[in-house]
Design a protein around this motif. Sequence first.
Motif, PDB file in Angstrom:
ATOM      1  N   ALA A  87      26.973  18.817  36.460  1.00 10.87           N
ATOM      2  CA  ALA A  87      26.484  17.459  36.677  1.00 10.87           C
ATOM      3  C   ALA A  87      24.954  17.434  36.771  1.00 10.87           C
ATOM      4  CB  ALA A  87      27.106  16.875  37.943  1.00 10.87           C
ATOM      5  N   ALA A  88      24.375  18.418  37.464  1.00 13.49           N
ATOM      6  CA  ALA A  88      22.913  18.494  37.547  1.00 13.49           C
ATOM      7  C   ALA A  88      22.310  18.676  36.164  1.00 13.49           C
ATOM      8  CB  ALA A  88      22.497  19.647  38.469  1.00 13.49           C
ATOM      9  N   PHE A  89      22.953  19.482  35.325  1.00 14.46           N
ATOM     10  CA  PHE A  89      22.445  19.687  33.968  1.00 14.46           C
ATOM     11  C   PHE A  89      22.546  18.409  33.149  1.00 14.46           C
ATOM     12  CE2 PHE A  89      23.169  20.756  29.511  1.00 14.46           C
ATOM     13  CZ  PHE A  89      22.021  21.479  29.231  1.00 14.46           C
ATOM     14  N   VAL A  90      23.649  17.672  33.291  1.00  9.64           N
ATOM     15  CA  VAL A  90      23.816  16.417  32.545  1.00  9.64           C
ATOM     16  C   VAL A  90      22.734  15.413  32.941  1.00  9.64           C
ATOM     17  CG1 VAL A  90      25.323  14.415  32.239  1.00  9.64           C
ATOM     18  CG2 VAL A  90      26.272  16.723  32.139  1.00  9.64           C
ATOM     19  N   VAL A  91      22.460  15.323  34.249  1.00  6.84           N
ATOM     20  CA  VAL A  91      21.405  14.416  34.704  1.00  6.84           C
ATOM     21  C   VAL A  91      20.064  14.823  34.103  1.00  6.84           C
ATOM     22  CG1 VAL A  91      20.105  13.606  36.709  1.00  6.84           C
ATOM     23  CG2 VAL A  91      22.589  13.808  36.833  1.00  6.84           C
ATOM     24  N   TYR A  92      19.781  16.112  34.123  1.00  3.01           N
ATOM     25  CA  TYR A  92      18.507  16.592  33.587  1.00  3.01           C
ATOM     26  C   TYR A  92      18.432  16.381  32.078  1.00  3.01           C
ATOM     27  CZ  TYR A  92      14.541  19.652  32.682  1.00  3.01           C
ATOM     28  OH  TYR A  92      13.334  20.155  32.281  1.00  3.01           O
ATOM     29  N   GLY A 110      18.331   1.227  40.090  1.00  3.92           N
ATOM     30  CA  GLY A 110      19.415   1.804  39.308  1.00  3.92           C
ATOM     31  C   GLY A 110      19.402   3.322  39.325  1.00  3.92           C
ATOM     32  N   TRP A 111      20.201   3.890  38.401  1.00  4.04           N
ATOM     33  CA  TRP A 111      20.374   5.339  38.375  1.00  4.04           C
ATOM     34  C   TRP A 111      19.081   6.074  38.066  1.00  4.04           C
ATOM     35  CZ3 TRP A 111      24.340   7.469  40.534  1.00  4.04           C
ATOM     36  CH2 TRP A 111      25.563   6.794  40.596  1.00  4.04           C
ATOM     37  N   SER A 112      18.238   5.503  37.188  1.00  4.42           N
ATOM     38  CA  SER A 112      17.021   6.226  36.812  1.00  4.42           C
ATOM     39  C   SER A 112      16.112   6.453  38.007  1.00  4.42           C
ATOM     40  CB  SER A 112      16.271   5.455  35.723  1.00  4.42           C
ATOM     41  OG  SER A 112      15.839   4.186  36.201  1.00  4.42           O
ATOM     42  N   ALA A 113      16.159   5.556  38.991  1.00  8.43           N
ATOM     43  CA  ALA A 113      15.329   5.739  40.180  1.00  8.43           C
ATOM     44  C   ALA A 113      15.818   6.922  41.019  1.00  8.43           C
ATOM     45  CB  ALA A 113      15.334   4.467  41.029  1.00  8.43           C
ATOM     46  N   LEU A 114      17.066   7.359  40.780  1.00  6.86           N
ATOM     47  CA  LEU A 114      17.640   8.483  41.531  1.00  6.86           C
ATOM     48  C   LEU A 114      17.586   9.780  40.740  1.00  6.86           C
ATOM     49  CD1 LEU A 114      20.823   6.705  42.942  1.00  6.86           C
ATOM     50  CD2 LEU A 114      18.655   7.097  44.114  1.00  6.86           C
ATOM     51  N   PHE A 115      16.827   9.804  39.630  1.00  9.60           N
ATOM     52  CA  PHE A 115      16.800  10.966  38.746  1.00  9.60           C
ATOM     53  C   PHE A 115      16.477  12.252  39.505  1.00  9.60           C
ATOM     54  CE2 PHE A 115      14.268  13.788  35.983  1.00  9.60           C
ATOM     55  CZ  PHE A 115      15.238  14.103  35.044  1.00  9.60           C
ATOM     56  N   THR A 116      15.332  12.287  40.174  1.00 10.70           N
ATOM     57  CA  THR A 116      14.922  13.504  40.890  1.00 10.70           C
ATOM     58  C   THR A 116      15.850  13.818  42.067  1.00 10.70           C
ATOM     59  OG1 THR A 116      12.621  13.207  40.220  1.00 10.70           O
ATOM     60  CG2 THR A 116      13.035  14.632  42.106  1.00 10.70           C
ATOM     61  N   PRO A 117      16.207  12.827  42.912  1.00 10.06           N
ATOM     62  CA  PRO A 117      17.148  13.148  43.995  1.00 10.06           C
ATOM     63  C   PRO A 117      18.495  13.666  43.503  1.00 10.06           C
ATOM     64  CG  PRO A 117      16.053  11.059  44.432  1.00 10.06           C
ATOM     65  CD  PRO A 117      15.690  11.442  43.036  1.00 10.06           C
ATOM     66  N   LEU A 118      18.970  13.149  42.362  1.00 13.17           N
ATOM     67  CA  LEU A 118      20.257  13.621  41.841  1.00 13.17           C
ATOM     68  C   LEU A 118      20.172  15.078  41.407  1.00 13.17           C
ATOM     69  CD1 LEU A 118      21.590  10.592  39.746  1.00 13.17           C
ATOM     70  CD2 LEU A 118      22.685  11.643  41.733  1.00 13.17           C
ATOM     71  N   ILE A 119      19.099  15.433  40.714  1.00 10.60           N
ATOM     72  CA  ILE A 119      18.952  16.822  40.279  1.00 10.60           C
ATOM     73  C   ILE A 119      18.878  17.747  41.490  1.00 10.60           C
ATOM     74  CG2 ILE A 119      17.379  18.470  39.190  1.00 10.60           C
ATOM     75  CD1 ILE A 119      16.729  16.408  37.125  1.00 10.60           C
ATOM     76  N   GLY A 189      29.996  30.185  36.868  1.00 10.12           N
ATOM     77  CA  GLY A 189      28.882  30.918  36.271  1.00 10.12           C
ATOM     78  C   GLY A 189      28.264  30.174  35.114  1.00 10.12           C
ATOM     79  N   GLY A 190      29.104  29.511  34.300  1.00  7.99           N
ATOM     80  CA  GLY A 190      28.566  28.723  33.195  1.00  7.99           C
ATOM     81  C   GLY A 190      27.726  27.557  33.678  1.00  7.99           C
ATOM     82  N   GLY A 191      28.248  26.843  34.687  1.00  7.28           N
ATOM     83  CA  GLY A 191      27.500  25.695  35.205  1.00  7.28           C
ATOM     84  C   GLY A 191      26.206  26.097  35.869  1.00  7.28           C
ATOM     85  N   VAL A 192      26.269  27.109  36.724  1.00  5.67           N
ATOM     86  CA  VAL A 192      25.058  27.558  37.416  1.00  5.67           C
ATOM     87  C   VAL A 192      24.057  28.145  36.428  1.00  5.67           C
ATOM     88  CG1 VAL A 192      24.155  29.197  39.112  1.00  5.67           C
ATOM     89  CG2 VAL A 192      26.251  27.930  39.598  1.00  5.67           C
ATOM     90  N   GLY A 193      24.564  28.847  35.399  1.00  5.30           N
ATOM     91  CA  GLY A 193      23.667  29.378  34.383  1.00  5.30           C
ATOM     92  C   GLY A 193      22.906  28.280  33.662  1.00  5.30           C
ATOM     93  N   LEU A 194      23.616  27.203  33.263  1.00  4.67           N
ATOM     94  CA  LEU A 194      22.941  26.073  32.624  1.00  4.67           C
ATOM     95  C   LEU A 194      21.943  25.414  33.568  1.00  4.67           C
ATOM     96  CD1 LEU A 194      25.713  24.210  30.580  1.00  4.67           C
ATOM     97  CD2 LEU A 194      23.682  25.360  29.695  1.00  4.67           C
ATOM     98  N   MET A 195      22.340  25.282  34.836  1.00  5.33           N
ATOM     99  CA  MET A 195      21.460  24.645  35.805  1.00  5.33           C
ATOM    100  C   MET A 195      20.167  25.450  35.966  1.00  5.33           C
ATOM    101  SD  MET A 195      22.313  23.689  39.761  1.00  5.33           S
ATOM    102  CE  MET A 195      22.249  25.407  40.284  1.00  5.33           C
ATOM    103  N   LEU A 196      20.287  26.783  35.972  1.00  7.23           N
ATOM    104  CA  LEU A 196      19.103  27.617  36.124  1.00  7.23           C
ATOM    105  C   LEU A 196      18.234  27.608  34.872  1.00  7.23           C
ATOM    106  CD1 LEU A 196      20.642  30.678  38.006  1.00  7.23           C
ATOM    107  CD2 LEU A 196      19.330  28.777  38.958  1.00  7.23           C
ATOM    108  N   LEU A 197      18.798  27.185  33.734  1.00  7.87           N
ATOM    109  CA  LEU A 197      18.011  27.082  32.509  1.00  7.87           C
ATOM    110  C   LEU A 197      17.197  25.792  32.443  1.00  7.87           C
ATOM    111  CD1 LEU A 197      20.467  28.384  29.738  1.00  7.87           C
ATOM    112  CD2 LEU A 197      18.376  29.485  30.551  1.00  7.87           C
ATOM    113  N   MET A 198      17.511  24.823  33.331  1.00  6.40           N
ATOM    114  CA  MET A 198      16.837  23.525  33.252  1.00  6.40           C
ATOM    115  C   MET A 198      15.323  23.624  33.310  1.00  6.40           C
ATOM    116  SD  MET A 198      19.339  20.847  35.246  1.00  6.40           S
ATOM    117  CE  MET A 198      18.926  21.504  36.847  1.00  6.40           C
ATOM    118  N   PRO A 199      14.753  24.492  34.171  1.00  8.19           N
ATOM    119  CA  PRO A 199      13.286  24.568  34.192  1.00  8.19           C
ATOM    120  C   PRO A 199      12.662  24.993  32.871  1.00  8.19           C
ATOM    121  CG  PRO A 199      14.208  25.559  36.173  1.00  8.19           C
ATOM    122  CD  PRO A 199      15.349  25.308  35.249  1.00  8.19           C
ATOM    123  N   LEU A 200      13.494  25.550  31.954  1.00 10.17           N
ATOM    124  CA  LEU A 200      12.970  25.961  30.656  1.00 10.17           C
ATOM    125  C   LEU A 200      12.945  24.813  29.658  1.00 10.17           C
ATOM    126  CD1 LEU A 200      14.831  29.386  30.258  1.00 10.17           C
ATOM    127  CD2 LEU A 200      12.542  28.960  31.172  1.00 10.17           C
TER     128      LEU A 200
END
Length: 370
Positions: A87-92, A110-119, A189-200
């Motif tokens: 979910a964090a990856f989808v938001v990002y 709306g949702w866009s105002a929660l972008f950073t808090p959601l991530i 592991g797949g979800g956390v791996g994608l989440m850790l790739l977000m900063p890239l």
Amino acid sequence: MSAPHTTPGSTGGSETPGPLHGGPDEEYTPERLATMTREELDLLGARYDGVQVLHVDPAPEPGSRVEKAAVRQVAMTFALAGLSAFAAFVVYAGSGWFLPDWQWDITEGGWSALFTPLIGGLGGLALTLVGVGMVLFTKKLLPHETAVQDKHDGSHFDRVTTGASLMGGLNTYGLARRKLITRSLVFMGGGVGLMLLMPLGGLIRNPNVGNPLGTTSWTEGMRLLRGDGSPIRPGDQQPGSLETVFPAVPGGNLESDAATMLIRLRPEQVSLERPREGQDDFGYGDYVAYSKICTHAGCPVSLYEQETSRILCPCHQSQFDVTQGAKPVFGPATRPLPQLPITVDDEGFFVARSDYIEAVGPTYWNRERI
């Protein structure tokens, strides 16, 4: 001085006949060790290493109700961790870094105002659940043993028996037969791996495409709107006054880089006005429009002294003369405020003739136009 068979890389003396250094009282050759089972090697290594077991709490019986309940609990925790990470990856991804064709509509609410808090919230929840799942797995599905053990230097005997102990530990974890936990671990592991790739994301998508630091939302024919969304006509302002305006884009636009000061000059100021070269027709009558972003450090400038014709930046006290093309006359700023070319449309409302012809903001920003 150490014997040859005790040095790093030694086989422990297995290449020579006789009792082996590092082994127990009995003689254990590599050939004999190779014939022993993992369980036998594990017990032998423990006995040789002087392991003294003080207390053991056994793991739940395989297939028992207690074990099944614990497996479901651990697997559910890992699965929720994976869902939170995905979910964090989808938001990002909605920011456009990974999926350029799908982006959030940036609005005040709306949702866009929660972008950073959601991530942050979803990412933190995922990592928390990973930790909770590991603690539950350790506490509910593994035997708990308290033991005292002496350490020895490495030899072939040590390596073989230690390897058996490690494999025995892996077997104790029971992951091979607890398929539900294994699957949830893979999913997590797949979800956390994608989440850790977000900063890239910034390395995957070039943030300078379209020259975002050199353009704003202003376009030809776009009306100048007050903060409440109302358009402005000549004569709506008193001479010597300032109004902050924004471009009339669909859904409203209060982006900071597009904020503009619409100033109506007093008659004596008009007579003193000396526009910058090539910008003689950027104003309209006694109206001029300048960027609200200071060219020193990006602070918003809007303190206007009509008696001195100066716009002041409250951060570092830079001052700009509106009768001289907003040229800096005091303070650390070295570049004039960019001027927005303006005119009026068929209905008599102020509109932009184009975007700024130079980048707004600090002098260290990229100014290359595309």
